[in-house]
Motif scaffolding. Structure first.
Motif, PDB file in Angstrom:
ATOM      1  N   UNK A 213     -15.790 -15.709  -5.581  1.00 62.10           N
ATOM      2  CA  UNK A 213     -14.717 -15.592  -6.568  1.00 62.10           C
ATOM      3  C   UNK A 213     -13.811 -14.404  -6.238  1.00 62.10           C
ATOM      4  N   UNK A 214     -14.427 -13.279  -5.869  1.00 60.82           N
ATOM      5  CA  UNK A 214     -13.643 -12.090  -5.543  1.00 60.82           C
ATOM      6  C   UNK A 214     -12.761 -12.333  -4.321  1.00 60.82           C
ATOM      7  N   UNK A 215     -13.324 -12.921  -3.266  1.00 57.52           N
ATOM      8  CA  UNK A 215     -12.529 -13.192  -2.066  1.00 57.52           C
ATOM      9  C   UNK A 215     -11.435 -14.221  -2.337  1.00 57.52           C
ATOM     10  N   UNK A 216     -11.707 -15.161  -3.239  1.00 55.43           N
ATOM     11  CA  UNK A 216     -10.674 -16.133  -3.607  1.00 55.43           C
ATOM     12  C   UNK A 216      -9.500 -15.437  -4.298  1.00 55.43           C
ATOM     13  N   UNK A 217      -9.816 -14.518  -5.206  1.00 55.74           N
ATOM     14  CA  UNK A 217      -8.752 -13.766  -5.883  1.00 55.74           C
ATOM     15  C   UNK A 217      -7.959 -12.911  -4.901  1.00 55.74           C
ATOM     16  N   UNK A 218      -8.645 -12.283  -3.950  1.00 58.92           N
ATOM     17  CA  UNK A 218      -7.951 -11.483  -2.936  1.00 58.92           C
ATOM     18  C   UNK A 218      -7.070 -12.355  -2.056  1.00 58.92           C
ATOM     19  N   UNK A 219      -7.557 -13.559  -1.721  1.00 62.45           N
ATOM     20  CA  UNK A 219      -6.759 -14.470  -0.887  1.00 62.45           C
ATOM     21  C   UNK A 219      -5.496 -14.915  -1.624  1.00 62.45           C
ATOM     22  N   UNK A 220      -5.648 -15.212  -2.924  1.00 63.29           N
ATOM     23  CA  UNK A 220      -4.470 -15.594  -3.714  1.00 63.29           C
ATOM     24  C   UNK A 220      -3.477 -14.445  -3.782  1.00 63.29           C
ATOM     25  N   UNK A 221      -3.976 -13.228  -3.930  1.00 54.41           N
ATOM     26  CA  UNK A 221      -3.112 -12.052  -3.947  1.00 54.41           C
ATOM     27  C   UNK A 221      -2.395 -11.862  -2.626  1.00 54.41           C
ATOM     28  N   UNK A 222      -3.097 -12.071  -1.520  1.00 53.72           N
ATOM     29  CA  UNK A 222      -2.483 -11.919  -0.197  1.00 53.72           C
ATOM     30  C   UNK A 222      -1.393 -12.960   0.022  1.00 53.72           C
ATOM     31  N   UNK A 223      -1.669 -14.212  -0.392  1.00 46.98           N
ATOM     32  CA  UNK A 223      -0.655 -15.262  -0.245  1.00 46.98           C
ATOM     33  C   UNK A 223       0.570 -14.934  -1.095  1.00 46.98           C
ATOM     34  N   UNK A 224       0.354 -14.444  -2.318  1.00 42.68           N
ATOM     35  CA  UNK A 224       1.478 -14.073  -3.167  1.00 42.68           C
ATOM     36  C   UNK A 224       2.317 -12.949  -2.579  1.00 42.68           C
ATOM     37  N   UNK A 225       1.671 -11.961  -1.979  1.00 41.76           N
ATOM     38  CA  UNK A 225       2.407 -10.863  -1.355  1.00 41.76           C
ATOM     39  C   UNK A 225       3.199 -11.357  -0.154  1.00 41.76           C
ATOM     40  N   UNK A 226       2.626 -12.268   0.623  1.00 36.58           N
ATOM     41  CA  UNK A 226       3.353 -12.811   1.770  1.00 36.58           C
ATOM     42  C   UNK A 226       4.589 -13.579   1.317  1.00 36.58           C
ATOM     43  N   UNK A 227       4.433 -14.435   0.306  1.00 32.16           N
ATOM     44  CA  UNK A 227       5.569 -15.212  -0.179  1.00 32.16           C
ATOM     45  C   UNK A 227       6.658 -14.302  -0.747  1.00 32.16           C
ATOM     46  N   UNK A 228       6.248 -13.194  -1.381  1.00 30.73           N
ATOM     47  CA  UNK A 228       7.222 -12.306  -2.004  1.00 30.73           C
ATOM     48  C   UNK A 228       7.967 -11.446  -0.991  1.00 30.73           C
ATOM     49  N   UNK A 229       7.329 -11.136   0.140  1.00 29.48           N
ATOM     50  CA  UNK A 229       7.941 -10.212   1.100  1.00 29.48           C
ATOM     51  C   UNK A 229       8.540 -10.893   2.320  1.00 29.48           C
ATOM     52  N   UNK A 230       8.126 -12.121   2.622  1.00 31.48           N
ATOM     53  CA  UNK A 230       8.526 -12.745   3.888  1.00 31.48           C
ATOM     54  C   UNK A 230       9.242 -14.075   3.730  1.00 31.48           C
ATOM     55  N   UNK A 231       9.480 -14.531   2.520  1.00 31.97           N
ATOM     56  CA  UNK A 231      10.186 -15.791   2.299  1.00 31.97           C
ATOM     57  C   UNK A 231      11.281 -15.596   1.261  1.00 31.97           C
ATOM     58  N   UNK A 232      12.122 -16.620   1.105  1.00 37.41           N
ATOM     59  CA  UNK A 232      13.201 -16.556   0.131  1.00 37.41           C
ATOM     60  C   UNK A 232      12.691 -16.589  -1.304  1.00 37.41           C
ATOM     61  N   UNK A 233      11.418 -16.952  -1.481  1.00 37.82           N
ATOM     62  CA  UNK A 233      10.851 -16.950  -2.827  1.00 37.82           C
ATOM     63  C   UNK A 233      10.898 -15.540  -3.416  1.00 37.82           C
ATOM     64  N   UNK A 234      10.697 -14.538  -2.569  1.00 40.49           N
ATOM     65  CA  UNK A 234      10.709 -13.163  -3.038  1.00 40.49           C
ATOM     66  C   UNK A 234      12.081 -12.517  -3.052  1.00 40.49           C
ATOM     67  N   UNK A 235      13.152 -13.243  -2.693  1.00 43.76           N
ATOM     68  CA  UNK A 235      14.496 -12.662  -2.730  1.00 43.76           C
ATOM     69  C   UNK A 235      14.836 -12.308  -4.170  1.00 43.76           C
ATOM     70  N   UNK A 236      15.235 -11.079  -4.437  1.00 41.58           N
ATOM     71  CA  UNK A 236      15.322 -10.606  -5.830  1.00 41.58           C
ATOM     72  C   UNK A 236      16.491 -11.138  -6.640  1.00 41.58           C
TER      73      UNK A 236
END
Length: 347
Positions: A97-120
């Motif tokens: 469960x903990x690693x799943x939460x960390x993986x979801x957090x990592x994917x969210x950070x990638x989408x926010x910093x490296x794709x247009x999804x995170x464009x402010x």
């Protein structure tokens, strides 16, 4: 306090109903009672984010709202989930469960910093505010000659990213200059007053800006009040929004003004000049004001005062070049632009 209260209620219910003696049946009650505290905490954190983050724009690009958002989200996580996270240990494989939460957090950070999804910025919901003046600056020397006549756009960036979001767009910002050198050389940076003026940027243009009107300043009279004090009387005309800047030379002191006298008791900090902001209504009569200067050697036949005037036209969109430049900004930008002039005189 609220999560603790609901936890106590759930604990009391489990003890009274003997759910604590039936395996993990007690966990369902705790999870159910923590829904309201979670929503309550999330609501308050969201309220702080939508209220406090826009206020950071008042500080210009010197502040970093991302740090405030991160702190609020971290605080909300601790307050909302402090009694739920220990329940992870009741799972058969809590590490999964903990690693799943960390993986979801990592994917969210990638989408926010490296794709247009995170464009402010978005065209309709959260635009980037860009405020600038199309300015015409003229500098007159002591003998009345015009030493410099320049035109350009004076930007006041509200966002800390400044001009970076425009890289790769149709906006041509080649030659954008920092105001640091100008502020060290000229009174009030040699520009019309804009908030956070030392953090602004100036983009010169070759074609002169032609304001829809003019701001005029005339020395009406110059008389000696006493042996060491001279009074300079000026008359000023211009648009509804005008500013007056004045700064005496080092060996000269301002002893009186025709404007409110308490302004002299609280002078602006160096290197700022005195600034009088004028707003006119229906009465467009000339503004007459006087400045009394004291000089120990009583020699007023040399430069003793720098005086700048500024006029602003809010309703006018400017000439064709100004309109063309405004049209090059991308759709996620809200452009707030007006026309202004600045004249610097030496007396």
């Amino acid at each position: 306090m609220i999560p603790l209260l609901f936890y106590v209620v759930a604990l009391a219910f489990n003890l009274l109903t003997t759910l604590h003696d039936r395996g993990y049946a007690w966990s369902a009650v705790i999870k159910a009672t923590q829904i309201i505290p979670f929503l309550y905490g999330s609501y308050h954190i969201y309220l702080f984010v939508v209220a406090l983050v826009p206020m950071q724009g008042r500080s210009g690009f010197a502040s970093n709202p991302d740090i405030l958002i991160a702190g609020l989200v971290a605080l909300g996580t601790v307050l909302s989930l402090s009694f739920v996270i220990p329940l992870i240990n009741t799972f058969r494989r809590p590490s999964t469960v903990i690693f799943t939460l960390l993986a979801i957090n990592a994917v969210g950070m990638y989408l926010a910093t490296s794709t247009q999804i995170g464009f402010p910025y978005r065209p309709k919901t959260n635009v980037q505010r860009v405020s600038y003046m199309a300015v015409r600056n003229r500098f007159y020397e002591y003998d009345g000659t015009l030493s410099n006549d320049e035109s350009g756009y004076l930007f006041n960036f509200y966002d800390r990213r400044m001009e970076k979001p425009f890289l790769g767009t149709r906006v041509n910002l080649t030659g954008l200059q920092s105001m640091t050198t100008r502020c060290q050389k000229h009174m009030m940076c040699g520009m019309p007053y804009v908030r956070n003026h030392q953090q602004n940027r100036f983009l010169p243009r070759t074609e002169p800006v032609v304001p829809p009107g003019s701001t005029t300043l005339e020395l009406v009279n110059k008389t000696m009040v006493n042996a060491t004090v001279a009074r300079f009387v000026f008359e000023m005309t211009g648009p509804p929004y005008m500013s007056i800047f004045f700064q005496p030379y080092e060996d000269v002191k301002i002893v009186n003004l025709s404007f409110p006298g308490d302004y002299l008791q609280k002078p602006p900090p160096y290197p700022l000049a005195y600034h009088i902001y004028i707003v006119c209504g229906k009465d467009r009569s000339p503004i007459v004001f006087s400045i009394d200067l004291m000089k120990s050697d009583a020699d007023f036949e040399v430069p003793v005062l720098q005086l700048g005037t500024s006029g602003r036209w809010d309703a006018d969109k400017g000439d064709a070049e100004t309109a063309r430049f405004a049209s090059t900004f991308p759709s996620f930008t809200m452009v707030d632009q007006w026309i202004a002039s600045y004249e610097r005189y030496i007396y």
